[in-house]
Design an enzyme around this catalytic site. Structure first.
Site, mmCIF file in Angstrom:
data_model
loop_
_atom_site.group_PDB
_atom_site.id
_atom_site.type_symbol
_atom_site.label_atom_id
_atom_site.label_comp_id
_atom_site.label_asym_id
_atom_site.label_seq_id
_atom_site.Cartn_x
_atom_site.Cartn_y
_atom_site.Cartn_z
ATOM 1 C CD GLU A 77 -0.066 6.871 14.904
ATOM 2 O OE1 GLU A 77 -0.579 5.741 14.744
ATOM 3 O OE2 GLU A 77 0.784 7.349 14.125
ATOM 4 C CE1 TYR A 78 1.785 2.769 18.537
ATOM 5 C CE2 TYR A 78 1.231 1.511 20.498
ATOM 6 C CZ TYR A 78 1.659 1.551 19.188
ATOM 7 O OH TYR A 78 1.947 0.380 18.533
ATOM 8 C CB SER A 125 4.075 9.752 9.400
ATOM 9 O OG SER A 125 2.856 9.676 10.124
ATOM 10 N N GLY A 126 1.613 9.099 7.484
ATOM 11 C CA GLY A 126 0.412 9.632 6.864
ATOM 12 C C GLY A 126 -0.510 8.550 6.338
ATOM 13 N N GLY A 127 -0.067 7.278 6.468
ATOM 14 C CA GLY A 127 -0.895 6.195 5.965
ATOM 15 C C GLY A 127 -0.964 6.213 4.454
ATOM 16 C CB VAL A 134 -0.959 0.001 1.216
ATOM 17 C CG1 VAL A 134 -1.678 1.331 1.322
ATOM 18 C CG2 VAL A 134 -1.976 -1.121 1.091
ATOM 19 C CG MET A 135 2.596 2.715 3.618
ATOM 20 S SD MET A 135 1.831 4.360 3.783
ATOM 21 C CE MET A 135 3.267 5.348 4.179
ATOM 22 N N GLY A 136 4.177 1.711 -0.572
ATOM 23 C CA GLY A 136 5.091 1.808 -1.708
ATOM 24 C C GLY A 136 4.384 2.194 -2.990
ATOM 25 C CG HIS A 183 4.960 10.582 14.092
ATOM 26 N ND1 HIS A 183 4.296 9.407 13.756
ATOM 27 C CD2 HIS A 183 4.208 11.586 13.577
ATOM 28 C CE1 HIS A 183 3.198 9.698 13.080
ATOM 29 N NE2 HIS A 183 3.130 11.014 12.961
ATOM 30 C CG ASN A 184 4.923 5.619 14.524
ATOM 31 O OD1 ASN A 184 4.841 6.656 13.863
ATOM 32 N ND2 ASN A 184 4.981 4.440 13.948
ATOM 33 C CE LYS A 210 6.299 7.083 10.561
ATOM 34 N NZ LYS A 210 5.822 5.810 11.075
ATOM 35 C CE LYS A 230 0.959 -2.474 10.720
ATOM 36 N NZ LYS A 230 1.145 -1.960 9.348
#
Length: 483
Positions: free
Chosen positions: A191-192, A130-132, A14-16, A187-188, A184, A261
């Site tokens: 986010e949690y 980041s950003g899904g 998905v991301m790639g 950041h995550n 990053k 994750k």
């Protein structure tokens, strides 16, 4: 091949896939690679049809298709697969070529890989993205670190595809070796924390105030027009207003077990390694663990008597208190995250731009919010700021909201509603603002049973003493404690 590609990317999940489409839409010629030719064909003849994208399932063809210095970005599963692809690429490259890891790799691995790839004559970048899937396609937040000499070659591409907020580009060089992946990771972790705080606000409104999902959706949509303006508040309003096929709120049918994750756990573990009290984020990780104990919690709920809900206050006023408690706790979450970055920068000799990091998170990423501009302003005023709570804006905000925060926590406790992250944030704040904590007794206990020594208030810092508390011990002391 006459027209050489600007960049190659391997890993069409998905991301790639979305990053390739993003790059092509910004005018870059991209070579897309996947191990299976069928996956390449599906992409090239599907979403990528008619775009400036070349497809291949052969790594040598991928490398040969690129302009020099060659830039190959990996969007693959973290861990051993990254090392395996690096080993496959090295024999195909020339000095100065650049390998980029855009996955969620653990930053110590990136430190190791940077040294290894550089020892072979090549350059290496480990970058947070980041950003899904939507961010990857339309503009993510990108946090690159690694071989500093590689930055000028990738800068036009990364900044070209990154999110933009007003005049700010949500991508800039973070720092040496593993700095990008470290930022990053933090950041995550934040986010949690943000997600957990929002779920606790939701839980309080649902259980204490008896509000429906649709009623709460209106609250979150209103909050998104205030200082809480953020992507996570925005999507919470959308989620709570989403109807299932029968017209009822879909959220009420979602099972209350959360996945993860590992990046939040990495952040919590790092805080222990660096002796930084990351209490809120750690509690957010634990909250996911306990949510996964669904069957055990179901048994416990039938074993223990429920706490009767007793709320006789003003509903509208309490919703406002929840909002203020959420915002105050959010400030603590970022204060803790930034404290961890500062500690890691000192340990690893990174030169982090803390205000710049806030602006990288201002758009594209999951924690994007208007709030981040205040962090940028804080570090613009004082680049050596030790804790966000000491900045005038955040100090005043927390002090203004403390009474509401305390009311929310006390109401939650009295009604048996868990608020692990919100409570941890308040405890951190109260500990941070307290000049004299009870650690004097703790250290005396350690000296009593282990002769670990202590410092005295009437002596200079750095002098350590041991007392023969029982009269039966000797004068020999053990090692001093580590702060």
């Amino acid at each position: 091949m006459n027209n050489k590609s600007d960049i190659g990317l391997t890993g069409l999940a998905v991301m790639g896939e979305n990053l390739v489409l993003n790059m092509a839409s910004k005018g870059f010629l991209v070579t897309a690679h996947a191990r299976k030719q069928s996956r390449v064909d599906e992409f090239i003849n599907g979403r990528a049809k008619g775009m400036s994208i070349i497809g291949t399932s052969d790594l040598k063809t991928l490398v040969d298709s690129l302009k020099k210095p060659r830039k190959i970005m990996m969007m693959i599963k973290a861990g051993d697969p990254v090392d395996q692809v690096i080993e496959q690429l090295i024999p195909l490259l020339e000095p100065g070529d650049i390998i980029i890891d855009g996955g969620n790799s653990h930053y110590p691995d990136t430190i190791r890989r940077t040294k290894y790839v550089e020892s072979k004559g090549f350059l290496y970048i480990g970058t947070g993205v980041s950003g899904g899937e939507e961010g990857a396609l339309l503009g993510p937040s990108i946090m690159p670190g690694g071989s500093t000499k590689a930055w000028p070659a990738v800068k036009p591409i990364f900044q070209g595809i990154a999110a933009k907020v007003n005049d700010a580009v949500c991508c800039d060089w973070v720092g040496e070796d593993g700095a990008g992946h470290f930022v990053k990771m933090v950041h995550n972790g934040i986010e949690y924390g943000d997600i957990q705080l929002i779920t606790e606000a939701y839980h309080l409104m649902r259980e204490v105030l008896g509000m429906s999902a649709f009623e709460m959706a209106d609250v979150f949509k209103t909050w998104n027009q205030t200082e809480l303006d953020s992507y996570l508040i925005e999507i919470t309003g959308e989620i709570l207003s989403f109807k299932d096929e029968d017209g009822t709120p879909l959220i009420d049918k979602v099972l209350d077990t959360a996945g993860q994750k590992g990046t939040g756990k990495w952040t919590a573990v790092q805080s222990l390694e660096d002796s930084v009290p990351l209490t809120l984020i750690t509690e957010a990780v634990y909250a996911r663990f306990i949510s996964a104990m669904k069957e055990e919690r179901t048994i416990a709920s039938k074993t223990f008597k429920p706490v009767p809900i007793k709320f006789n206050g003003d509903k509208k006023a309490f919703i406002e208190d929840i909002k203020k408690a959420l915002y105050a706790a959010k400030i603590v979450s970022y204060a803790q995250g930034y404290a961890l970055m500062r500690a890691a920068a000192k340990t690893n000799q990174w030169h982090l731009n803390y205000g710049g990091i806030a602006m990288m998170w201002r758009g594209g990423c999951i924690i994007r919010s208007a709030f981040l501009s205040k962090i940028k302003e804080a570090f613009d005023k004082n680049e050596n700021l030790t804790n966000l709570l000491l900045d005038d804006y955040f100090k005043n905000a927390v002090e203004t909201m403390t009474n509401s925060w305390r009311n929310v926590i006390s109401t939650a406790v009295l009604n048996g509603i868990p608020t692990p992250a919100m409570s941890a944030a308040l405890n951190y704040f109260d500990s941070y603002r307290t000049e004299k904590l009870p650690a004097n007794l703790l250290q005396a206990q350690r000296d009593f049973f282990g002769a670990h020594t202590y410092e005295r208030t009437d002596k200079p810092r750095g002098e350590f003493f041991h007392t023969n508390w029982t009269g039966r011990g000797g004068k020999t002391a053990s090692t001093t404690y580590n702060v």
